[in-house]
Write an enzyme that holds these catalytic residues in place. Structure first.
Site, PDB file in Angstrom:
ATOM      1  N   HIS A 156      43.034 -44.242  -4.996  1.00 26.57           N
ATOM      2  CA  HIS A 156      42.421 -45.458  -4.437  1.00 26.57           C
ATOM      3  C   HIS A 156      42.234 -45.333  -2.927  1.00 26.57           C
ATOM      4  CE1 HIS A 156      42.735 -48.184  -7.968  1.00 26.57           C
ATOM      5  NE2 HIS A 156      43.663 -47.315  -8.313  1.00 26.57           N
ATOM      6  N   ARG A 200      43.356 -41.024 -19.597  1.00 24.26           N
ATOM      7  CA  ARG A 200      43.858 -42.269 -19.007  1.00 24.26           C
ATOM      8  C   ARG A 200      45.385 -42.264 -18.912  1.00 24.26           C
ATOM      9  NH1 ARG A 200      41.644 -47.188 -22.239  1.00 24.26           N
ATOM     10  NH2 ARG A 200      42.610 -48.253 -20.492  1.00 24.26           N
ATOM     11  N   CYS A 237      39.405 -44.521  -9.930  1.00 24.49           N
ATOM     12  CA  CYS A 237      40.390 -44.783 -10.982  1.00 24.49           C
ATOM     13  C   CYS A 237      39.706 -45.270 -12.268  1.00 24.49           C
ATOM     14  CB  CYS A 237      41.450 -45.730 -10.447  1.00 24.49           C
ATOM     15  SG  CYS A 237      43.018 -45.513 -11.278  1.00 24.49           S
ATOM     16  N   GLU A 239      40.963 -52.011 -15.136  1.00 26.53           N
ATOM     17  CA  GLU A 239      41.282 -51.536 -16.485  1.00 26.53           C
ATOM     18  C   GLU A 239      39.956 -51.176 -17.150  1.00 26.53           C
ATOM     19  OE1 GLU A 239      43.736 -50.040 -18.871  1.00 26.53           O
ATOM     20  OE2 GLU A 239      44.598 -51.262 -17.251  1.00 26.53           O
ATOM     21  N   SER A 240      39.788 -49.877 -17.430  1.00 28.15           N
ATOM     22  CA  SER A 240      38.465 -49.433 -17.892  1.00 28.15           C
ATOM     23  C   SER A 240      38.048 -50.072 -19.219  1.00 28.15           C
ATOM     24  CB  SER A 240      38.418 -47.909 -17.971  1.00 28.15           C
ATOM     25  OG  SER A 240      39.483 -47.422 -18.748  1.00 28.15           O
ATOM     26  N   GLU A 291      40.407 -46.907  -1.058  1.00 28.11           N
ATOM     27  CA  GLU A 291      40.207 -48.228  -0.432  1.00 28.11           C
ATOM     28  C   GLU A 291      41.539 -48.852  -0.021  1.00 28.11           C
ATOM     29  OE1 GLU A 291      40.100 -47.534  -3.564  1.00 28.11           O
ATOM     30  OE2 GLU A 291      40.953 -49.172  -4.773  1.00 28.11           O
ATOM     31  N   ARG A 343      48.664 -46.077 -11.929  1.00 30.24           N
ATOM     32  CA  ARG A 343      48.410 -45.758 -13.346  1.00 30.24           C
ATOM     33  C   ARG A 343      47.173 -44.863 -13.465  1.00 30.24           C
ATOM     34  NH1 ARG A 343      46.786 -50.050 -15.721  1.00 30.24           N
ATOM     35  NH2 ARG A 343      46.634 -51.225 -13.802  1.00 30.24           N
TER      36      ARG A 343
HETATM   37  N1  GLN Z   1      44.989 -47.284 -16.205  1.00 35.18           N
HETATM   38  C1  GLN Z   1      43.684 -47.804 -15.942  1.00 35.18           C
HETATM   39  C2  GLN Z   1      42.699 -47.433 -17.052  1.00 35.18           C
HETATM   40  O1  GLN Z   1      43.027 -46.660 -17.895  1.00 35.18           O
HETATM   41  C3  GLN Z   1      43.167 -47.324 -14.606  1.00 35.18           C
HETATM   42  C4  GLN Z   1      44.106 -47.750 -13.493  1.00 35.18           C
HETATM   43  C5  GLN Z   1      43.440 -48.125 -12.222  1.00 35.18           C
HETATM   44  O2  GLN Z   1      42.228 -48.308 -12.139  1.00 35.18           O
HETATM   45  N2  GLN Z   1      44.244 -48.321 -11.199  1.00 35.18           N
HETATM   46  O3  GLN Z   1      41.621 -47.932 -17.115  1.00 35.18           O
END
Ligand code: GLN
Length: 188
Positions: free
Chosen positions: A165, A103, A76, A47-48, A167, A130
């Site tokens: 992703h 986002r 992400c 989550e940024s 990974e 997401r």
């Molecule tokens: N939704 C997250 C964000 O806004 C990013 C999602 C993720 O890293 N899988 O930071």
């Protein structure tokens, strides 16, 4: 070659495993001073906004200095952190990658899905969770991978980002591209 994986939160362990599998020595970075011992850094998904909180101002500045001078790959949430423009909601980015990124841009449609996209011309599995969307790509930015018409992996100089992703897939090509960047530098 020592590669750091930012290990404040998120799915850093999957990156560690992948990088080790490809022969890199991996350091889990939990403190800013660890950035001094590594040749490249992966910023994982998560989550940024939480990353920003956990980094604090000093950590953010140290990370910015690192990403300006050494190879850095964000996936992400990591891609969001590297961007020069972040929307939905507006959020500070390190500004080391000239992209505009939105986002949670796909709503429920791409809320955790596995899709076939393209790395260059070749098909590649992409796991989206997401995911943010790259809405603007600056003139110095190369598109490495696409999903439909959308750029989903980009590179500018020694900075790389993916909104999916890699990974979490078996395919190792994206991490290999990053390790090549660390090993050989960049052409621009
Ligand atoms: N939704 C997250 C964000 O806004 C990013 C999602 C993720 O890293 N899988 O930071």
């Amino acid at each position: 070659m020592k590669i750091g994986v930012l290990a404040l939160q998120g799915d850093f362990d999957a990156h560690r495993r992948r990088l080790e599998e490809l022969g890199a020595e991996v350091v889990l970075v939990k403190k800013p001073e660890q950035l001094d011992e590594i040749d490249g850094l992966v910023i994982p998904g998560g989550e940024s906004g939480t990353f920003l909180k956990l980094l604090g101002e000093a950590g953010f500045e140290k990370l910015k200095q690192f990403a300006r001078t050494k190879p850095t790959f964000g996936t992400c949430a990591g891609a969001i952190l590297l961007a020069s423009e972040v929307d939905n909601p507006k959020q500070e980015g390190l500004g080391v990658l000239d992209i505009g990124i939105r986002r949670n841009a796909y709503g429920r449609q791409l809320d955790s899905s596995i899709i076939e996209g393209h790395l260059g011309e070749s098909p590649i599995e992409m796991v989206f969770i997401r995911a943010p969307k790259i809405e603007r790509v600056g003139p110095g930015v190369e598109v490495m991978a696409t999903e439909g018409k959308d750029p989903v992996a980009v590179r500018q100089g020694r900075v790389m980002a993916a909104t999916f992703h890699p990974e979490l897939s078996e395919d190792t090509r994206v991490h290999r591209a990053f390790l090549d960047l660390v090993r050989n530098g960049h052409k621009k």
